[in-house]
Design an enzyme around this catalytic site. Structure first.
Site, PDB file in Angstrom:
ATOM      1  CG  HIS A 315     -10.124  -5.800  -8.487  1.00  8.70           C
ATOM      2  ND1 HIS A 315     -10.105  -7.051  -9.052  1.00  8.70           N
ATOM      3  CD2 HIS A 315      -9.736  -4.933  -9.471  1.00  8.70           C
ATOM      4  CE1 HIS A 315      -9.736  -6.956 -10.317  1.00  8.70           C
ATOM      5  NE2 HIS A 315      -9.493  -5.685 -10.596  1.00  8.70           N
ATOM      6  CG  ASN A 346     -13.671 -11.160  -4.441  1.00  7.64           C
ATOM      7  OD1 ASN A 346     -14.022  -9.990  -4.423  1.00  7.64           O
ATOM      8  ND2 ASN A 346     -13.044 -11.692  -5.475  1.00  7.64           N
ATOM      9  CG  ASP A 445     -13.889   7.131  15.921  1.00  4.72           C
ATOM     10  OD1 ASP A 445     -13.154   7.802  15.165  1.00  4.72           O
ATOM     11  OD2 ASP A 445     -14.683   7.645  16.723  1.00  4.72           O
ATOM     12  CD  GLU A 448      -9.743   7.443  12.253  1.00  8.70           C
ATOM     13  OE1 GLU A 448      -9.608   8.313  11.379  1.00  8.70           O
ATOM     14  OE2 GLU A 448     -10.099   7.697  13.419  1.00  8.70           O
ATOM     15  CG  ASP A 454      -6.207  11.107  11.038  1.00 10.94           C
ATOM     16  OD1 ASP A 454      -7.442  10.972  11.119  1.00 10.94           O
ATOM     17  OD2 ASP A 454      -5.634  12.197  11.251  1.00 10.94           O
TER      18      ASP A 454
END
Length: 477
Positions: A315, A346, A445, A448, A454
């Site tokens: 999941h 998991n 960051d 990203e 973003d």
């Protein structure tokens, strides 16, 4: 709110133009119509917040007259601008000089959005019996058209008369941006959009969201509105600007929103809101199911494609985060919410962070979470694999999660400060992982940079740059 006395302002116009082409949904079609006037005879001053590229919101189509919903205009059809009504998932709407657009030049999530021209409008033909707390609207310019403006309007007498609500909104971008109106209305009310200027320049409207104090929590097993109401599952933005692209395909369910990757057979990311109103006493259904809401031409994964692989059907949005009703728990078992996950990933660090975030909710917080997978190749209980099911399912290299933590409250975007807590982890998808999720803490960051997404884009940049660059030290206290 205060009522301003303004002169009666009818929207009455007759347009006679030539019809070009035979496709009634083509941008060149400018059919002659007789407009139905809309009387707008008052104005309410409310707080209006503007957000860039906020992203779509969750759909909740149950008990619509009292509970909130998001209308994405996907279920209806209206190919002409002429005045008429259309049945949608939220109820019946009245359109004038507006249609449901399906062209590539229509800015939209999914396949459809409203396209409106001149001084057209689209209004609800049903009431929110218990009022509304917030109305959010996504808007953008159609195609290469010029700028326009529009207003949110409301009726308190079953549509006999209408009033402006909040500020005039200028549509100047071809990106769907979000405007949020804090209406805090307790009366029975219906809402709509009225185009105010721009002439033949067309605008697209999509995902009109009504937020109430009863957006689905409580009843049938718990919740009890202890968390102050359910918020949008994607309130802080759409990380990949997911749309109708097959490998960045946007799906919205009442329990979460996601970007699906058709080539990989897994989500790119899943986004959801978590507070006490999402938590009840329902147990895990263990009912993995194919997601038939994907287009029929897509790679629709079944649970059997993981069998014998040495990987769990992992999941992304955990079933334990959706336990108020049986249906909400079942919906977390769609295979679009799964990715091949090493069993020890998991059952050790991954579940550890899930449980920790729920303890923060128990302590009076709400959490906005985005989680997903990246890369190719992981090691399960049967060894290393790059794909499953003859290449239909990509095995990711790592599982990541970012979470924004706030005390329970409203207007979440506006409550974020440089002190707001952010938690981010990135866990290798293999068996040799620590049981302590804290060993995998990183910064937003860094996630990203890894993914190219973003996150939390609706936070002001001066605040976002601080909270996304900071390691979460509070996890170790």
């Amino acid at each position: 709110m205060r009522l301003l006395n303004v002169n009666f302002f009818p929207f009455l116009f007759v347009i006679t133009l030539l019809i070009a082409g035979c496709d009634t949904n083509d941008e060149s079609v400018y059919e002659p119509i007789e407009s139905v006037p809309l009387a707008i005879n008052g104005e309410f001053d409310v707080t209006t917040n503007f957000y860039d590229n906020e992203g779509p919101h969750e759909h909740n189509f149950s008990a619509k007259r009292s509970s909130g919903f998001t209308e994405g205009y996907e279920s209806g059809s209206k190919p002409r601008y002429a005045s008429g009504s259309v049945n949608l998932s939220s109820g019946n709407w009245s359109f004038n000089d507006a249609l449901i657009g399906t062209l590539s030049r229509d800015r939209k999530f999914g396949r459809k959005s409203i396209r409106m021209r001149n001084t057209g409008y689209a209004v609800m033909s049903f009431n929110m019996d218990n009022g509304a707390r917030t109305v959010r609207v996504r808007h953008a310019k159609y195609g290469n058209d010029g700028n326009s403006s529009w207003r949110l309007i409301a009726s308190y007498d079953n549509g006999s008369s209408w009033s402006f609500v909040g500020e005039t909104v200028n549509t100047t971008s071809t990106t769907l941006n979000t405007v949020s109106f804090e209406v805090n209305e307790t009366r029975s009310v219906r809402y709509g959009i009225s185009k105010a200027s721009g002439g033949r320049n067309r605008i697209n409207i999509d995902n009109l969201e009504i937020v109430t104090g009863t957006t689905g929590g409580g009843g049938d097993g718990g919740g009890g509105n202890q968390g102050g109401g359910r918020n949008s599952n994607i309130a802080f933005g759409n990380p990949s600007n997911a749309n109708s692209n097959a490998n960045n395909y946007f799906l919205s369910k009442p329990e979460f929103a996601l970007s699906y990757n058709n080539n990989n057979g897994t989500p790119n990311w899943v986004s959801w809101h978590l507070n006490a109103d999402w938590l009840g006493s329902r147990g895990r259904c263990n009912c993995f199911q194919q997601d038939t809401s994907l287009p029929s031409t897509f790679n629709r994964i079944t649970e059997n494609e993981y069998r014998g692989s040495g990987f769990h059907r992992g999941h992304i949005c955990p079933s334990a985060d959706r336990t108020v009703t049986a249906q909400e728990n079942e919906n977390t078992f769609f295979m679009t919410n799964m990715a091949p996950q090493a069993p020890r990933n998991n059952t050790r660090p991954w579940v550890g962070l899930e449980r920790y975030l729920r303890t923060l909710v128990d302590a009076g917080n709400e959490v906005h979470i985005v989680s997903g997978v990246t890369g190719t190749g992981g090691t399960g209980s049967n060894g290393f694999r790059s794909t499953l099911s003859n290449g239909r399912v990509n095995v990711p290299d790592s599982f990541w999660k970012v979470a924004l933590v706030l005390p329970n409250g409203s207007n979440d975007i506006n409550r974020v400060t440089t002190s707001t807590r952010m938690i981010a982890i990135n866990v290798p998808n293999d068996q040799n992982v620590s049981s302590d999720w804290r060993q995998y803490i990183t910064t937003v960051d860094d996630i990203e940079n890894l993914t190219g997404y973003d996150f939390f884009e609706n936070i002001p940049n001066s605040i976002e740059s601080v909270v996304e660059s900071r390691l979460d030290n509070r996890s170790f206290n």
